[in-house]
Design a protein around this motif. Structure first.
Motif, mmCIF file in Angstrom:
data_model
loop_
_atom_site.group_PDB
_atom_site.id
_atom_site.type_symbol
_atom_site.label_atom_id
_atom_site.label_comp_id
_atom_site.label_asym_id
_atom_site.label_seq_id
_atom_site.Cartn_x
_atom_site.Cartn_y
_atom_site.Cartn_z
ATOM 1 N N VAL A 191 8.592 -3.001 -5.084
ATOM 2 C CA VAL A 191 7.877 -3.550 -6.236
ATOM 3 C C VAL A 191 6.639 -2.730 -6.559
ATOM 4 O O VAL A 191 6.353 -2.429 -7.726
ATOM 5 C CB VAL A 191 7.503 -5.019 -5.971
ATOM 6 C CG1 VAL A 191 6.485 -5.510 -6.992
ATOM 7 C CG2 VAL A 191 8.739 -5.898 -6.023
ATOM 8 N N ALA A 192 5.880 -2.363 -5.529
ATOM 9 C CA ALA A 192 4.607 -1.676 -5.764
ATOM 10 C C ALA A 192 4.796 -0.290 -6.358
ATOM 11 O O ALA A 192 3.956 0.162 -7.152
ATOM 12 C CB ALA A 192 3.830 -1.577 -4.452
ATOM 13 N N GLU A 193 5.878 0.391 -6.015
ATOM 14 C CA GLU A 193 6.066 1.760 -6.505
ATOM 15 C C GLU A 193 6.126 1.846 -8.030
ATOM 16 O O GLU A 193 5.362 2.597 -8.648
ATOM 17 C CB GLU A 193 7.311 2.392 -5.875
ATOM 18 C CG GLU A 193 7.535 3.822 -6.333
ATOM 19 C CD GLU A 193 8.679 4.500 -5.614
ATOM 20 O OE1 GLU A 193 9.017 5.633 -5.988
ATOM 21 O OE2 GLU A 193 9.255 3.901 -4.679
ATOM 22 N N PRO A 194 7.023 1.092 -8.708
ATOM 23 C CA PRO A 194 7.053 1.208 -10.173
ATOM 24 C C PRO A 194 5.793 0.658 -10.832
ATOM 25 O O PRO A 194 5.386 1.151 -11.894
ATOM 26 C CB PRO A 194 8.288 0.395 -10.564
ATOM 27 C CG PRO A 194 8.527 -0.542 -9.441
ATOM 28 C CD PRO A 194 8.082 0.198 -8.213
ATOM 29 N N LEU A 195 5.162 -0.355 -10.233
ATOM 30 C CA LEU A 195 3.944 -0.902 -10.827
ATOM 31 C C LEU A 195 2.811 0.114 -10.781
ATOM 32 O O LEU A 195 2.077 0.299 -11.759
ATOM 33 C CB LEU A 195 3.539 -2.186 -10.103
ATOM 34 C CG LEU A 195 4.454 -3.400 -10.299
ATOM 35 C CD1 LEU A 195 3.902 -4.607 -9.542
ATOM 36 C CD2 LEU A 195 4.609 -3.730 -11.783
ATOM 37 N N ALA A 196 2.650 0.794 -9.646
ATOM 38 C CA ALA A 196 1.600 1.807 -9.535
ATOM 39 C C ALA A 196 1.886 2.990 -10.448
ATOM 40 O O ALA A 196 0.971 3.519 -11.109
ATOM 41 C CB ALA A 196 1.479 2.276 -8.081
ATOM 42 N N ALA A 197 3.149 3.410 -10.500
ATOM 43 C CA ALA A 197 3.504 4.523 -11.379
ATOM 44 C C ALA A 197 3.262 4.156 -12.841
ATOM 45 O O ALA A 197 2.774 4.985 -13.636
ATOM 46 C CB ALA A 197 4.968 4.916 -11.161
ATOM 47 N N ALA A 198 3.590 2.921 -13.222
ATOM 48 C CA ALA A 198 3.363 2.474 -14.596
ATOM 49 C C ALA A 198 1.878 2.419 -14.919
ATOM 50 O O ALA A 198 1.442 2.789 -16.020
ATOM 51 C CB ALA A 198 4.009 1.109 -14.810
ATOM 52 N N PHE A 199 1.075 1.957 -13.959
ATOM 53 C CA PHE A 199 -0.379 1.899 -14.172
ATOM 54 C C PHE A 199 -0.950 3.290 -14.432
ATOM 55 O O PHE A 199 -1.715 3.502 -15.387
ATOM 56 C CB PHE A 199 -1.052 1.269 -12.952
ATOM 57 C CG PHE A 199 -2.547 1.381 -12.972
ATOM 58 C CD1 PHE A 199 -3.301 0.652 -13.877
ATOM 59 C CD2 PHE A 199 -3.206 2.235 -12.088
ATOM 60 C CE1 PHE A 199 -4.688 0.765 -13.910
ATOM 61 C CE2 PHE A 199 -4.579 2.350 -12.108
ATOM 62 C CZ PHE A 199 -5.332 1.622 -13.025
ATOM 63 N N ALA B 157 0.838 -1.202 0.000
ATOM 64 C CA ALA B 157 0.000 0.000 0.000
ATOM 65 C C ALA B 157 0.875 1.254 0.000
ATOM 66 O O ALA B 157 0.621 2.213 -0.747
ATOM 67 C CB ALA B 157 -0.926 -0.004 1.214
ATOM 68 N N SER B 158 1.931 1.240 0.813
ATOM 69 C CA SER B 158 2.844 2.375 0.866
ATOM 70 C C SER B 158 3.534 2.593 -0.475
ATOM 71 O O SER B 158 3.586 3.721 -0.992
ATOM 72 C CB SER B 158 3.886 2.145 1.958
ATOM 73 O OG SER B 158 4.904 3.123 1.904
ATOM 74 N N GLY B 159 4.060 1.525 -1.060
ATOM 75 C CA GLY B 159 4.741 1.656 -2.341
ATOM 76 C C GLY B 159 3.818 2.148 -3.439
ATOM 77 O O GLY B 159 4.225 2.937 -4.306
ATOM 78 N N SER B 160 2.564 1.716 -3.421
ATOM 79 C CA SER B 160 1.594 2.179 -4.416
ATOM 80 C C SER B 160 1.359 3.683 -4.285
ATOM 81 O O SER B 160 1.224 4.391 -5.291
ATOM 82 C CB SER B 160 0.273 1.425 -4.258
ATOM 83 O OG SER B 160 0.456 0.046 -4.489
ATOM 84 N N LEU B 161 1.315 4.172 -3.058
ATOM 85 C CA LEU B 161 1.159 5.612 -2.846
ATOM 86 C C LEU B 161 2.390 6.369 -3.326
ATOM 87 O O LEU B 161 2.278 7.461 -3.901
ATOM 88 C CB LEU B 161 0.897 5.896 -1.365
ATOM 89 C CG LEU B 161 -0.515 5.545 -0.886
ATOM 90 C CD1 LEU B 161 -0.568 5.509 0.635
ATOM 91 C CD2 LEU B 161 -1.526 6.545 -1.428
ATOM 92 N N TYR B 162 3.567 5.802 -3.126
ATOM 93 C CA TYR B 162 4.777 6.428 -3.652
ATOM 94 C C TYR B 162 4.748 6.467 -5.182
ATOM 95 O O TYR B 162 5.203 7.432 -5.809
ATOM 96 C CB TYR B 162 6.014 5.666 -3.184
ATOM 97 C CG TYR B 162 6.347 5.827 -1.722
ATOM 98 C CD1 TYR B 162 6.017 6.978 -1.031
ATOM 99 C CD2 TYR B 162 7.017 4.830 -1.027
ATOM 100 C CE1 TYR B 162 6.321 7.128 0.311
ATOM 101 C CE2 TYR B 162 7.330 4.965 0.310
ATOM 102 C CZ TYR B 162 6.977 6.117 0.979
ATOM 103 O OH TYR B 162 7.288 6.266 2.314
#
Length: 281
Positions: free
Chosen positions: A232-240, A168-173
Motif C-alpha cells: 500500500v505504501a509504495e504507490p501512495l508514496a510514489a503518487a505523492f 516505512a519500507s514501502g514508502s522508500l520503495y
C-alpha cells in the motif's frame, strides 16, 4: 509496438506468484532470526532467504516481460494479487488455515489497490525537476518514514511493529520508483552523469534502506501485517512525489477522484484490520 494482452496477463500472474513466494520465503527466514542477532549476517547465511531473492528476481523479470507485452494499466493491478497468493502460501508453511474473514479483507485490499491504479491513472510528469522542487516534499516524506520507523521499533505488539516498518519500507520503495526514470535516463549521457546526480545516490539509499526495513518487518511480525503495508505504501508514496514534485496529474474526473480517495481509505483501513486480525488470531 503491438500488444498481446493474454500473454501480458499470464506474465503478470507469474510475476505476482513469484513475488508472493519470495515474500513468504524471506519472511520465514527473517522471522527465524532472534532480534539479539545480526539480521543481515543471519539472512546472508540462510538458503531460504536467498531463494526469496531469486523469486524476487524472477518476479521482476516477468513484470518486465508483462509490461513489454501489455499496458501498464493492465499489468499493475494484476501484480497486487501477490497479496492473495501469499496468504495461502504462508498459511501452508506455518500449518495454519486462512480464515474466511482474512480472505475477505485481503480481497478488498487487492480490489482497492487495483482501483487506485486504474482510476487514478496519472499523467507522465517532469522527471528532471530541480532540487528546489524536491526539498519540501522530500523532507516531509523522509520525516514520515523516520517517524514510522521509530514507532515501529518502539511498538510492543508484533503486528503493529511489522505494519509500521513495512509502511516505512514501502514508502522508500515508492520514492525509489519516482527517482528511477530520471536515473535511468542519465545513462544516455555517460557514467559520470550517473555518478554525479544526487538522484542516483538518493535512489541507492532509498533502495538499500527499504530492503533492510522490509526484512526487519518480516522479522518482527506476521506477513499479513508487513506485506500489505509495503504494498500500500509504495504507490501512495510514489503518487505523492509524482504530484508534489514531478508535476504529474490524475486523469480522473471529479467522480474518479472521489473513487480514488475512497480506494485510498479502504487500502489503509484494510491494511490495519488485516494486521489486527492476525494479531488476535
Amino acid at each position: 509496438m503491438s500488444t498481446h494482452p493474454a500473454a501480458a496477463v499470464l506474465c503478470a500472474l507469474l510475476a505476482a506468484l513469484l513475488f508472493a513466494v519470495a515474500a513468504v520465503a524471506q519472511q520465514s527466514a527473517a522471522a527465524a532470526v532472534p532480534e539479539s542477532e545480526s539480521l543481515i549476517r543471519s539472512l546472508l547465511r540462510a538458503p531460504r532467504w536467498w531463494g526469496g531473492v531469486i523469486g524476487d528476481a524472477g518476479g521482476y523479470a516477468m513484470q518486465v516481460a508483462a509490461l513489454a507485452l501489455g499496458a501498464v494499466l493492465l499489468v499493475q493491478p494484476i501484480l497486487v494479487s501477490a497479496l492473495v497468493f501469499a496468504l495461502p502460501l504462508s498459511a501452508r508453511l506455518n500449518n495454519r488455515r486462512v480464515a474466511p474473514r482474512t480472505w475477505a479483507i485481503a480481497l478488498a485490499l487487492t480490489a482497492a489497490l487495483a482501483c487506485f491504479v486504474l482510476v487514478g491513472d496519472p499523467t507522465e510528469g517532469n522527471t528532471d525537476a530541480p532540487l528546489r522542487n524536491w526539498l519540501l516534499p522530500l523532507g516531509l516524506l523522509v520525516g514520515l518514514i523516520a517517524a514510522a520507523t521509530a514507532a515501529g521499533i518502539a511498538a510492543h505488539q508484533p503486528a503493529w511493529r511489522a505494519l509500521l516498518l513495512g509502511a516505512a519500507s514501502g514508502s522508500l520503495y515508492g520514492l525509489a520508483a519516482a527517482l528511477t526514470d530520471y536515473v535511468t535516463g542519465l545513462f544516455e549521457h555517460g557514467l559520470a552523469d550517473v555518478l554525479g546526480g544526487w538522484q542516483t545516490w538518493a535512489l541507492i539509499a532509498a533502495g538499500i534502506t527499504g530492503v533492510y526495513l522490509q526484512q526487519r518487518a518480516y522479522q518482527v511480525g506476521p506477513l499479513t501485517a508487513s506485506l500489505p503495508a509495503v504494498t500500500v505504501a509504495e504507490p501512495l508514496a510514489a503518487a505523492f512525489i509524482g504530484i508534489a514534485v514531478l508535476d504529474e496529474r490524475l486523469r480522473a474526473n471529479t467522480a474518479g477522484l472521489i473513487v480514488t480517495a475512497g480506494a485510498v481509505i479502504i487500502m489503509v483501513a484494510t491494511t490495519i484490520v488485516l494486521s489486527r486480525s492476525e494479531a488476535a488470531a
